[in-house]
Design an enzyme around this catalytic site. Sequence first.
Site, PDB file in Angstrom:
ATOM      1  CD  GLU A   1      -2.855   1.298   2.297  1.00  0.00           C
ATOM      2  OE1 GLU A   1      -2.834   0.475   3.229  1.00  0.00           O
ATOM      3  OE2 GLU A   1      -3.787   2.106   2.104  1.00  0.00           O
TER       4      GLU A   1
ATOM      5  CB  CYS B   1      -7.351   3.004   4.034  1.00  0.00           C
ATOM      6  SG  CYS B   1      -7.739   2.155   5.568  1.00  0.00           S
TER       7      CYS B   1
ATOM      8  CG  ASN C   1      -8.991  -2.338   2.769  1.00  0.00           C
ATOM      9  OD1 ASN C   1      -8.380  -3.401   2.880  1.00  0.00           O
ATOM     10  ND2 ASN C   1      -8.747  -1.323   3.562  1.00  0.00           N
ATOM     11  CD  GLU C   2      -9.135  -2.383   7.684  1.00  0.00           C
ATOM     12  OE1 GLU C   2      -9.383  -1.194   7.989  1.00  0.00           O
ATOM     13  OE2 GLU C   2      -8.203  -3.030   8.186  1.00  0.00           O
TER      14      GLU C   2
HETATM   15  O1  AHR Z   1      -1.993  -1.124   6.682  1.00  0.00           O
HETATM   16  C1  AHR Z   1      -2.491   0.119   7.045  1.00  0.00           C
HETATM   17  C2  AHR Z   1      -4.015   0.170   7.008  1.00  0.00           C
HETATM   18  O2  AHR Z   1      -4.542  -0.691   7.959  1.00  0.00           O
HETATM   19  C3  AHR Z   1      -4.651  -0.302   5.738  1.00  0.00           C
HETATM   20  O3  AHR Z   1      -4.733   0.692   4.798  1.00  0.00           O
HETATM   21  C4  AHR Z   1      -6.018  -0.706   6.167  1.00  0.00           C
HETATM   22  O4  AHR Z   1      -6.569  -1.709   5.372  1.00  0.00           O
HETATM   23  C5  AHR Z   1      -5.849  -1.075   7.615  1.00  0.00           C
HETATM   24  O5  AHR Z   1      -6.733  -0.404   8.406  1.00  0.00           O
END
Ligand code: AHR
Length: 658
Positions: A47, A241, A375-376
């Site tokens: 990321e 994120c 994602n989350e």
């Molecule tokens: O790894 C950092 C963040 O942690 C990522 O963007 C997210 O998916 C999680 O909350």
Amino acid sequence: MNKAIVISAMAAVSSLAVAQTSVIDVNVANAQKGAKIQSTMYGLFFEDINYAADGGLYAEMVKNRSFEFPQALMGWKTYGNVEVRTDGAPFERNPHYVRLSSSGHAHKHTGIENEGFFGVSTVKGNEYKFSVWARALNADAKIRVELDDPASMGETQVTGQAEIIVSGKEWKKYTATIKSDSDVKKGLLRVFLVGDNGVDLEHVSLFPAETFKGRENGLRADLAQALCDIHPGVFRFPGGCIVEGTDLNSRYQWKNSVGAVENRPLNENRWHYTFPHRFYPDYYQSYGLGFYEFFLLSEDMGAEPLPVVSCGLACQFQNETEEAHVPVEDLQPYIQDALDLIEFANGDKSTKWGALRAEMGHPEPFNLKLIGVGNEQWGETFPKHLEPFVKAIRAAYPNIRIVGTSGPDSEGAQFDYLWPEMKRLGADLVDEHFYRPETWFLSQGNRYDKYDRKGPKVFAGEYACHGKGKKWNHFEASLLEAAFMTGLERNADVVHMATYAPLFAHVEGWQWRPDMIWYDNTRSFKSVSYYVQQLYAMNKGTNVLPATMNGKPVAGNLDQDGLFASAVYDAADGSYIVKVVNTASHDKDVDINLKGLKKKAISKCTLTLLHSDNGDADNTLDEPQKITPKTLDRPAAGNVIKTTVPAQSFHVYRIQVK
Ligand code: AHR
């Protein structure tokens, strides 16, 4: 019995218990029949957080090279007669460029200087490739490009330079190679107009000549090599994120990250402002490291690519109202993005997106097999958003495996709600995340023992031990990750992929830690967590073997005094691999008893160990090799490996048989 006698009797019993040899039985009969370990089992998650892309893996040294930051000259200083313009720009998605006109006096200067990412750092004797798109305003114009060390105490600040003649009123790309004559940490790139003939400049770029595999628009060689050296089986990108965006406008849009690099539009990077206490106002995504480059890197590493797309939900932590998200009935463009992505990766040259991939230099498909959607995400809204994606992807590409999510929590109401929902929708894998403290990691050795074997498979997609009050890289946290991973391995029939997170961090630009690999502009180091991941990935084997102590899995918390273990068979060379983690604060004598072998079958056993006497220590830029794995031979007695696993150690035994 008086109290003193009772206490000393108890002490004697407990010291006897400590001195006892722990026997780990590994049943190697029918090794090939043990649960298959997926090639994707241990992988990497990328990321763009902590300056992982621009300023990190992506080797571009110029910040805001296209003058597209909201403050067009952020990262730049100008002097003399410089104007930011948008008329007649060469790249429609990056409309800004600069005009350099005569300073009006022979002794004055017009020019621009870039501060780079935490400095333009150069190494003595190394070459750098400068490029710029330019056009002359009238007659031929000349520019002088300099690498400078503003802090130099020598006669000159200039550490390398080149001159370029810009001719013609058409935009063209000009290049020059510049050698640095000094090591400079906080250098600058300066571009001067020479003479009075004006010039327009766009996409001002500087790369080290040596990039990973010598590619143009390439990656930092040391960082990309560190990724390859893990031997990852899967590569998840581009987040996290940033897939979701703070709002939908700032979500990662893969289509903006492909095609000519000069015409990839800028995006915000949410990590610029997500944590106000670690604020980086100049953190944007140039998309120079885009989806084509991610696919190529997956191929270089021999890892299955796992791209993740937005499911139409902006970051739910930051958006509580429904209006922030796409209504389910309006999801079609998002679904089309997912379908087009599969075509970009796998379509032949007759398809629109396959043709673009071929034009970019990769006529063969990337053979994409996996896609993540969301994602989350959480709540009832997520399954509702995911469902039309699943239907459309299944209809068009029945062989693509779809990764859903159980949300940001490692357990709890949302987690318990989402798992059955993922099963109902037919997701192939569920992405679980856990950034949790020591106690959690110690208690989760048998997390997966009771998972539904008929449901989706597990993707432990983001995890790291965040020490309580010690949220930074240190040996003990990495050791607990190693301990936890024995449980992933023992359950490889249901756990198909696991990726630590985050991957990268710039020492001057991090927002989140711990991280796996750290760097400044010219140096890098691998954390102990990196070596844990590497030891697992390089010793993942092909089939799970039952490993028990007193008939129970060795999961640390089943009366095993902090001992964790897993065992696998490796069909590639017929060896048995046993991983043992001692999380206790005392050494342990351990017998690894290979059951089911012929008498004296063991021909060789090597032990690779990771240990530090200081649980708070980790590697650093100045001491990158402080804690690294060491390998030595270990004799076997019959079919038993008699060993001592020191307190706070991770041991990997690789056992060869005649
Ligand atoms: O790894 C950092 C963040 O942690 C990522 O963007 C997210 O998916 C999680 O909350």
